[in-house]
Design an enzyme around this catalytic site. Structure first.
Site, mmCIF file in Angstrom:
data_model
loop_
_atom_site.group_PDB
_atom_site.id
_atom_site.type_symbol
_atom_site.label_atom_id
_atom_site.label_comp_id
_atom_site.label_asym_id
_atom_site.label_seq_id
_atom_site.Cartn_x
_atom_site.Cartn_y
_atom_site.Cartn_z
ATOM 1 C CD GLU A 158 48.442 40.844 31.281
ATOM 2 O OE1 GLU A 158 48.312 41.973 31.983
ATOM 3 O OE2 GLU A 158 47.700 40.328 30.611
ATOM 4 C CD GLU A 163 44.197 37.267 27.092
ATOM 5 O OE1 GLU A 163 43.380 37.791 27.971
ATOM 6 O OE2 GLU A 163 44.750 37.831 26.242
#
Length: 279
Positions: A158, A163
């Site tokens: 990932e 974020e």
């Protein structure tokens, strides 16, 4: 990502409401970076009120917490995701909603991905976005290994380009793989330059990925560079196969916490474009 964010895909697996910057002129898609060739893009120039281009995107739907104790139910409704004003708009709403999974949740939002449609090994992956902001609001631009269904997470790998968990001047960029996932993810907290904020204007979030190097960028400013030397001893660099793109706005979760009385709704993430380049 923190330990509470184990396997984003498990279960399969602010911008103020006034769109103050939505109508600013959009730069044309082009090879803006020396040495890179534009190979895939979405400029989100579809008619106002139209869904994302289904030749380029698919949906994750449902309200299963997504391995993170999230509170929203992801939908494919225009109320939660549509093109407008030359942007993709993902809208998180406070409303009771029961999806096809039969679970009633207090919030709705959207999560779109290129899984099964587009994936690439190596290159430059970037999105120009204006983020929502508020307690419990969790926007993200990230990638998962295309082999997630067979290899499972975190073995698939990932890459979290960006974020945000409610801090106007902070973003997080993270790698997750076998032996370094969850709380052990290799993460960088990045403080934006003075006077900049994620929710007051558009910014470009990007990675440049080569066989043994991944660089994260904010507005072409280097956030951090990662190589196999950054991995814990005995773990594997799994960034050697195709990854697909994901855009979403989560509501609540063990990492950002849940909305409170200070959180206003709806919350909107505007995406001006997503572009992918190769050497």
């Amino acid at each position: 990502m923190k330990v509470q964010r184990l396997a984003r895909w498990i279960g399969f697996a602010v911008l103020p409401s006034v769109l103050c910057v939505a109508m600013e002129a959009k730069a044309p898609a082009k090879n803006a970076h020396t040495g890179w060739k534009l190979v895939w893009n979405d400029e989100f120039n579809g008619p106002d009120g139209s869904p994302p281009d289904l030749a380029k995107w698919t949906y994750d739907t449902g309200g299963r917490g997504w391995g993170n104790k999230e509170l929203e139910s992801y939908t494919s409704r225009l109320e939660n995701v549509q093109q407008r004003g030359g942007n993709l708009i993902i809208t998180a709403r406070k409303e009771s909603y029961t999806g096809l999974d039969g679970i009633e949740r207090p919030y709705t939002s959207a999560r779109i991905k290129t899984q099964g449609v587009f994936a690439q090994t190596y290159g430059r992956f970037e999105a120009r976005m204006q983020l929502p902001l508020g307690k419990g609001i969790w926007p993200a631009f990230w990638m998962l290994g295309e082999d997630v269904k067979t290899a499972s997470w975190p073995a698939c790998g990932e890459i979290d380009m960006m974020e945000n968990i409610g801090e106007p001047d902070v973003i997080y960029s993270t790698l997750h793989g076998p032996g370094y996932s969850g709380a052990k993810g290799i993460s960088q907290r990045f403080l934006l330059p003075a006077g900049e904020a994620v929710n007051t204007g558009f910014h470009v979030y990007a990675v440049e990925w080569t066989p043994n190097d991944i660089k994260f960028f904010f507005d072409d400013k280097l956030v951090v560079e990662r190589t196999p030397k950054d991995l814990p001893a005995g773990t594997k660099w799994v960034y050697d196969h195709p990854f697909f793109l994901i855009l979403n706005v989560a509501v609540g979760g063990a990492w950002p916490g849940n909305p409170d009385e200070t959180t206003t709704f709806p919350q909107k993430m505007l995406v001006d474009y997503v572009r992918v380049y190769s050497r």
